[in-house]
Design an enzyme around this catalytic site. Structure first.
Site, short mmCIF file in Angstrom:
data_model
loop_
_atom_site.label_atom_id
_atom_site.label_comp_id
_atom_site.label_asym_id
_atom_site.label_seq_id
_atom_site.Cartn_x
_atom_site.Cartn_y
_atom_site.Cartn_z
N ASN A 165 10.23 7.93 0.19
CA ASN A 165 9.60 8.45 -1.02
C ASN A 165 9.59 7.29 -2.01
OD1 ASN A 165 8.97 9.64 -3.48
ND2 ASN A 165 10.19 11.47 -3.12
N ASP B 260 -1.95 12.46 -2.31
CA ASP B 260 -2.01 13.92 -2.20
C ASP B 260 -2.39 14.54 -3.54
OD1 ASP B 260 -1.37 13.86 0.45
OD2 ASP B 260 0.75 14.38 0.17
N ASP C 113 -11.16 10.55 -4.09
CA ASP C 113 -12.44 11.26 -4.08
C ASP C 113 -12.43 12.43 -5.05
OD1 ASP C 113 -10.48 12.22 -2.23
OD2 ASP C 113 -11.96 13.60 -1.38
N ASP D 86 0.86 -1.18 0.00
CA ASP D 86 0.00 0.00 0.00
C ASP D 86 0.90 1.23 0.00
OD1 ASP D 86 -2.58 1.26 0.10
OD2 ASP D 86 -2.22 1.72 2.21
#
Length: 227
Positions: free
Chosen positions: A87, A113, A149, A35
């Site tokens: 990262n 993000d 979203d 993930d």
């Protein structure tokens, strides 16, 4: 509110060597669910509790969230999950190259993000090199799941994934998935759904196509000028 960090800043460009599956997990031979951008890890913690026949690895660029997730993991006594600070676009490729064949079987990128502006697209989580590294490490039939979203976030991800030619949409045709295929929501997902707002999801499986060369793929991306 999510605190953004600039993944292109010097600090986040430092390479970090990631532990091997045998170093991370009690049984390093189990299939891995990766993930990327796991935040505080609530999704993976619940998933690991439900599926002890899998190993689960969460990567997160915000170090305080990794510390919180690791404390919760230790409190729960889970041996099939770990969280690492890095990262992914800097440190993950080397780890993927050294994985045993077909150990990585599932990858998720959930609510990354939102870097909306085109001039900031190099800061987006899913970059061509990372995508091709994932494609090279996933055997045919293994899964890649993305959700957000925000259409401005998910559409460039979907476009990039499908432009690579390495993945095929799984059982949803041309529409978004209505439900999370793993039945465990992330914190952001739960928040958005409680507001009555939509979540856009897409589940892919790795197909049999050979992974294209990075420079060829980036050239196509540049020509299309949409990602």
């Amino acid at each position: 509110m999510r605190q953004h960090v600039n993944p292109l800043s010097r600090f986040f460009q430092l390479h970090r060597s990631l532990l091997t599956p045998d170093e991370l997990f009690e049984n390093g031979a189990l299939p891995i669910h990766l993930d990327i951008g796991c935040a505080r890890g609530q999704f993976l913690l619940q998933t690991a509790s439900l599926h002890d026949n899998w190993n689960h690895l969460g990567l997160e660029i915000r170090h305080p969230l990794v510390i919180t997730a690791e404390k919760e993991r230790e409190h729960l006594g889970l041996n099939n999950i770990h969280f690492l600070f890095c990262n992914a676009n800097v440190s993950l490729q080397e780890w993927l190259i050294n994985l045993p064949l077909d150990v990585l079987q599932r990858v998720s990128i959930q609510f990354p993000d939102p870097w909306f502006k085109r001039k900031h697209r190099k800061r987006r989580l899913l970059q061509p090199e990372l995508l091709l590294s994932l494609a090279s490490s996933l055997q045919a039939g293994r899964e890649l799941f993305v959700q957000s979203d925000l259409l401005e976030v998910i559409e460039p991800m979907v476009y990039l994934i499908e432009l690579s030619g390495c993945f095929t949409r799984k059982s949803c045709g041309d529409s978004w998935l209505n439900d999370n295929p793993w039945d465990v929501p992330t914190e952001r997902e739960s928040y958005v759904l409680k507001q009555g707002l939509p979540v856009y999801r897409m589940l892919y499986e790795r197909n049999h196509m050979l992974t294209p060369e990075l420079n060829h793929f980036e050239k196509i991306c540049s020509q299309e000028n949409k990602v």
